[in-house]
Design an enzyme around this catalytic site. Structure first.
Site, PDB file in Angstrom:
ATOM      1  N   GLY A 637     -14.425  -2.312  -6.433  1.00  0.00           N
ATOM      2  CA  GLY A 637     -13.067  -2.823  -6.509  1.00  0.00           C
ATOM      3  C   GLY A 637     -12.945  -3.289  -5.190  1.00  0.00           C
ATOM      4  N   GLY A 639      -9.296  -4.904  -2.565  1.00  0.00           N
ATOM      5  CA  GLY A 639      -7.908  -5.419  -2.548  1.00  0.00           C
ATOM      6  C   GLY A 639      -7.773  -5.703  -0.906  1.00  0.00           C
ATOM      7  N   TYR A 641      -6.610  -4.177   1.518  1.00  0.00           N
ATOM      8  CA  TYR A 641      -7.140  -3.466   2.253  1.00  0.00           C
ATOM      9  C   TYR A 641      -8.578  -3.278   2.689  1.00  0.00           C
ATOM     10  CZ  TYR A 641      -8.102  -1.509  -1.956  1.00  0.00           C
ATOM     11  OH  TYR A 641      -8.750  -1.189  -3.003  1.00  0.00           O
ATOM     12  N   LYS A 643     -12.611  -2.702   0.725  1.00  0.00           N
ATOM     13  CA  LYS A 643     -13.388  -2.716  -0.474  1.00  0.00           C
ATOM     14  C   LYS A 643     -13.404  -1.168  -0.818  1.00  0.00           C
ATOM     15  CE  LYS A 643     -16.281  -6.577  -1.161  1.00  0.00           C
ATOM     16  NZ  LYS A 643     -17.626  -6.889  -1.182  1.00  0.00           N
ATOM     17  N   LYS A 658     -13.105   4.273  -0.029  1.00  0.00           N
ATOM     18  CA  LYS A 658     -12.210   3.447   0.344  1.00  0.00           C
ATOM     19  C   LYS A 658     -12.339   2.747   1.570  1.00  0.00           C
ATOM     20  CE  LYS A 658      -7.371   2.296   0.328  1.00  0.00           C
ATOM     21  NZ  LYS A 658      -6.010   2.829   0.084  1.00  0.00           N
ATOM     22  N   ASP A 754       3.793   2.303  -4.874  1.00  0.00           N
ATOM     23  CA  ASP A 754       3.117   1.305  -5.344  1.00  0.00           C
ATOM     24  C   ASP A 754       2.710   1.742  -6.634  1.00  0.00           C
ATOM     25  OD1 ASP A 754       2.044  -1.236  -5.315  1.00  0.00           O
ATOM     26  OD2 ASP A 754       0.198  -0.734  -4.238  1.00  0.00           O
TER      27      ASP A 754
END
Ligand SMILES: *[C@@H]1O[C@H](CO)[C@@H](O)[C@H](O)[C@H]1NC(C)=O
Ligand SMILES: *[C@@H]1O[C@H](CO)[C@@H](O)[C@H](O)[C@H]1NC(C)=O
Ligand SMILES: *[C@@H]1O[C@H](CO)[C@@H](O)[C@H](O)[C@H]1NC(C)=O
Ligand SMILES: *[C@@H]1O[C@H](CO)[C@@H](O)[C@H](O)[C@H]1NC(C)=O
Ligand SMILES: CC(=O)N[C@H]1CO[C@H](CO)[C@@H](O)[C@@H]1O
Length: 951
Positions: A637, A639, A641, A643, A658, A754
């Site tokens: 995934g 985003g 920020y 990967k 992350k 969030d």
């Protein structure tokens, strides 16, 4: 140097050692235990755990050798400083269900440990490999916790182990066996008990697990995900008495070597996929209890060898493909109590007129093809069930055997002895000796009793007697015991409620409770042989007697008072001791600096060393290795920020990493704050932090890996998992519970900021786990009801009030959660083709119509025939969450309660566990009717993943 000087120096150094030496370490360890655990005994005061009467502590030669604190309502985590107790032999914290966190690695430094019992706590995370470093360990009971990850192979190094109980955890992966490079359970040749049931163990039962040096008597592996066939090496373990393989996916024929195990009394092979002929067990002369139900045996007739096993009490073969008549001789086995042969094709005449065991109390032949029944007048008159056989036509209700009897649960309850009955006030209970008292209560679980007649009082009488005999011989303060409510639970354990009454007083003090708890947790008490292996789970005990009032005195004051009294010499010694201690401390600090990734931080800009609970630090090289150099194949995934990568720890545990990209890296202080925050937050509906990496300019967070992806992927049909209505309710409940924890139980409270369907992950049982606390905001002390902050969040989920006022409260999360619920109902994105889901639902809705007239907007894949009301209630709840004004929205705790109610009204158990995905989820690859896929877009591209960042 003169003799004299040398002697003085020697004396001085001896003194120094005494003062700074290891007895102090014991004290330090206990202090840090107290720091991390609430509700330690109130008489843990003063500076000497061995001098006073610290309850639950036993010392030998002024060193702490035993800590037993069962059922103390301890709350918090087990401090890693426990390692300082270098003489500790017994550690038993069982039945404290609020002890959570990970089992510290440092437990491996307790070289003298003999007994480690942590039954029925809430430990989670992996069982540390270091557990294999405890050479003396004889009893290891970690059952009934939430440990996950694999069984550490290092347990094979525990050459003195006698009792291994890891049951009722979330352990996964294979059963480890040795291979020349690593140890395994096959090396435990002194162990008599392997209790590994109710985990998620997978793979085959390794043939190497068994060898002829073993002395195993209880092999309990039921309710796991084991596959493959039963290895024929099992025949090598001639000592076996209990075998439970039921509730796995074992296949293939049963090896004939099983029949050589002549000591086996209880054998459970049920609920597998075993094939071939029904195994011949005529060699098992002592076999008492046998269950082979629900397999794929090709088994025409009831095997004749049954009738040769004179010890049999119980024959259970449901749904085993049996055909032909029921042999008359079957019922004459002298000890027979129960015959359950439901759901077969048995035919002909059932004849029990000739001879039958006088212990026989249940014959269940439901759903067979039996056409007639012969009995003699005054003959067998206990339960017989022939429902769904030709002998019972549908209209037949006059014949007793054509009606299913009321539950045959026994109503046993210990009666009072010959004493004057008493009326007790409030919550006291009369003991069998007619004394009002607060008993210690809990449940005994017997994993393989040899009997099935739960109405036979003599078993319970024998158990009561042996409990009392043990208490007397151990001089426990016990007046009497009471047993009640025997049942066979769904995993075929016999459960019995136990009440232990105090003697002398109307309640126990902590010493009394911990001694009784220990007798049951440490298996000191042995029940009569018919009961087989057991474990005990205590209820919390809330009525402690005694113990002085709290008055904390610290170690240093204790010593200083002593020093003042002792005069100048002692002061000098103290000074020397102080220097010594300081040096030791420096040495320790230096050692830990090497391990501490923050060692070179500037404390002025970054604060002190992070205070982490359970989370570990990884080097960049380590994580590089675990992710195969951050390969694309492991990227799961991405985003704003950076990967997310999947990785595998050496022990096999999967992790999600992350990795922040350079632009989104935080300052050291923020990063530290974030990992401190994350490491403190533990809940089953929150993704938990395994560790972090702050090395070579990288910032990475290492989380547990959650296998079934995001809720978004499931709703969009991308993950192939179909979420039926019940599962959606469960997901909503899980997410709500996670959030409620953040708001109401985390300290300080945390606002997630969030909440959205990409931040709700689903585990293997489709439990929701809230992820991504990247934007989370802890509430400081001065900010009891809101924090003013730059607006962050995701479009579509964002609370309009927060957006307008920039005042963030918990209610902003409630708003996002309301949107999430609407998403669960409609499987639509919050903003889809310019339409906002909240408005769409409000506009379409008509409360006077069925399903509130929402058919058009509902996800068509939801089948609501069973409980349309629950949908209406969920819509009501969702809309109350998205009220314009935060004050009108319910708190998350209320939302949790309401979802629980809605589920109960719909006949669903909010706490039921789904089966694991590998077993039974309908996986649909076809998703043509799915609203998400109608437009044929690639979801991640179009989905409004926009974050509003400060300008
Ligand atoms: C097991 O013990 C052996 C020999 O003492 C040691 O070399 C090995 O490192 C240990 N293995 C583990 C996994 O603890
Ligand atoms: C019972 O079933 C067996 C096997 O299906 C069959 O061979 C036999 O004839 C049946 N007996 C009766 C009495 O129906
Ligand atoms: C706890 O109770 C037992 C007997 O019931 C008694 O002998 C003991 O002194 C008590 N201990 C404390 C610390 O009160
Ligand atoms: C356990 O401790 C908590 C506080 O930590 C308290 O609220 C609760 O009442 C206690 N329970 C019992 C049974 O004593
Ligand atoms: C973590 C765990 O398995 N807890 C269970 C321990 O046993 C009690 C009583 O059986 C259960 O209620 C808990 O869920």
């Amino acid at each position: 140097m003169g003799q004299r000087t040398r002697l003085i120096l020697l004396l001085l150094s001896i003194q120094c050692l005494v003062l700074t030496g290891t007895a102090n370490d014991d004290y330090k360890a206990l202090i840090s235990l107290m720091d991390e655990l609430k509700n330690t005994p109130p008489n843990w005061v003063g500076a000497d755990p061995c001098g006073g009467n610290w309850e639950g502590i036993v010392c030998t030669n002024s060193r702490v050798t035993s800590i037993v604190l069962t059922s103390m309502n301890l709350t918090g985590e087990l401090s890693g400083e426990i390692q300082l107790l270098s003489e500790l032999q017994t550690l038993d914290l069982s039945y404290n269900k609020d002890i959570t966190g990970q089992l510290p690695n440092s437990i491996g430094n307790l070289q003298k440990l003999l007994n480690l019992n942590l039954i029925g706590c809430s430990f989670f995370g992996p069982i540390p490999d270091a557990i294999g470093n405890l050479p003396q360990l004889t009893i290891l009971s970690l059952n009934n916790n939430s440990f996950n990850g694999p069984i550490p192979a290092s347990i094979g190094n525990l050459s003195n182990l006698y009792w291994l109980d890891l049951a009722e955890n979330q352990l996964s992966g294979p059963i480890p066996v040795s291979n020349g490079f690593k140890p395994g359970l096959d090396m435990l040749v002194h162990a008599k008990h392997f209790h590994l049931e109710k985990n998620k163990l997978s793979g085959e039962i390794p043939p190497q697990l068994f060898n002829s040096s073993m002395v195993l008597i209880h092999l309990i592996l039921n309710s796991n995900d084991l596959t493959g066939s039963i290895p024929d090496t099992i025949g090598l373990v001639q000592t076996l008495q209990v075998i439970r393989f039921d509730g796995n996916s074992l296949s293939g024929p049963v090896p004939s070597s099983l029949n050589s195990l002549v000591n086996v009394g209880e054998l459970y092979l049920s609920n597998n996929k075993l094939t071939g002929p029904i195994p011949k067990l005529n060699g098992m002369n002592l076999l008492k209890y046998m269950d082979m139900s629900n397999n794929d045996f090709d088994a025409p007739d009831i095997p004749t060898w049954f009738s040769t096993l004179q010890s049999l009490t119980t024959i259970v073969m449901e749904n085993a493909g049996l055909q032909g008549p029921v042999p008359v001789s079957l019922f004459s086995l002298p000890n027979l109590q129960t015959v359950v042969l439901r759901n077969n094709q048995l035919n002909g005449t059932l004849n029990i007129s000739i001879a039958y065991s006088n212990q026989l109390q249940l014959i269940d032949l439901r759903n067979n093809s039996i056409v007639s029944f012969i009995n003699t007048a005054g003959g067998y008159n206990r339960d017989l069930i022939l429902v769904d056989n030709p002998v019972c036509p549908k209209t037949e209700v006059t014949k007793i055997y054509c009606v299913v009897p009321q539950s045959n649960n026994s109503l046993y309850s210990t009666t009072q002895n010959n004493c004057q009955p008493v009326q007790c006030n409030l919550d006291q209970i009369p003991s069998p000796n007619c004394k009002c008292a607060y008993p210690y209560m809990g449940t005994l679980f017997f994993r393989a009793p040899s009997f099935s007649d739960l109405g036979n009082v003599s078993y319970y009488k024998a158990l009561e007697k042996s409990l009392m005999e043990y208490s007397e011989s151990a001089k426990l303060p016990v007046d009497s015991v009471s047993l009640s409510n025997p049942i066979r639970d769904s995993s075929m354990n016999l459960e019995l409620s136990l009440e232990v009454f105090p003697s002398g007083q109307d309640r126990f003090n902590r010493t009394g409770i911990s001694r009784i708890g220990f007798m049951l947790s440490n298996q000191n008490f042995k029940p009569p042989p018919d009961f087989g292996p057991f474990y005990f789970i205590a209820d919390p005990y809330g009525h402690y007697a005694g113990g002085p009032k709290e008055s904390k005195k610290s170690l240093s004051t204790g010593i200083i008072i002593g020093a003042a009294a002792g005069g100048a010499v002692l002061l000098l010694l103290l000074l020397l001791a102080g220097t010594y201690a300081f040096r030791q401390k420096r040495r320790a600090e230096r050692a830990s600096e090497q391990l501490n990734p923050f060692a070179h931080w500037d404390p002025k800009s970054s604060g002190g060393i992070p205070q982490l609970k359970g989370a570990r630090s990884f080097s960049f090289e380590e994580l590089k290795k675990y992710t195969n150099k951050f390969s694309e194949a492991n990227s799961i995934g991405s985003g704003g920020y950076g990967k997310v990568y999947r990785g595998t720890l050496p022990a096999g545990q999967l992790i999600a990493i992350k990795r922040a990209q350079t632009e989104s890296m935080q300052g050291g202080l923020e990063f530290k704050t974030e990992i401190e925050l994350l490491s403190r937050v533990h809940h089953k509906n929150l993704v938990s932090l395994v560790g972090f990496c702050f090395d070579q300019g990288e910032q990475m967070l290492v989380y547990e890996y959650v296998p079934n992806g995001t809720l978004k992927d499931s709703l969009s049909g991308r993950s192939g998992i179909r979420l039926d209505w019940m599962r959606r309710l469960k997901v909503a409940l899980g997410a709500a519970r996670g959030l409620a924890y953040l708001h109401e139980l985390a300290n300080p409270p945390i606002i997630h900021r969030d909440i959205k369907s990409t931040n709700i992950l689903l585990d293997e049982r489709l439990n929701a786990k809230v992820a991504d606390f990247g934007l989370s905001k802890p509430m400081g002390d001065g900010e009891k009801d809101h924090v003013t902050t730059q607006v962050k969040g995701t479009m579509g989920y964002l609370d309009p009030e927060y957006y307008m006022t920039q005042q963030l409260t918990e209610k902003s999360d409630v708003y996002s959660f309301g949107v999430l619920m609407l998403e669960l109902i409609t499987a639509r994105m919050p903003i889809e083709r310019g339409k906002y889901i909240v408005r769409v639902v409000r506009t379409a809705m008509d409360r006077t119509k069925v399903l509130y007239n929402l058919h058009e907007v509902l996800d068509p894949t939801i089948d609501l025939q069973t409980s349309p009301k629950s949908l209406e209630k969920i819509v009501d709840l969702a809309l109350s969450c998205v009220e314009e004004s935060g004050a009108n929205r319910p708190a998350m705790g209320v939302v949790v309660k309401m979802i629980e109610n809605i589920m109960q009204l719909a006949g669903l158990n909010p706490d039921a566990e789904s089966a694991s995905t590998s077993e039974s989820y309908e996986v649909t690859k076809e998703n043509s009717h799915h609203p998400y896929s109608n437009d044929g877009f690639e979801y991640s591209g179009v989905y409004p993943n926009l974050k509003i960042e400060p300008h």
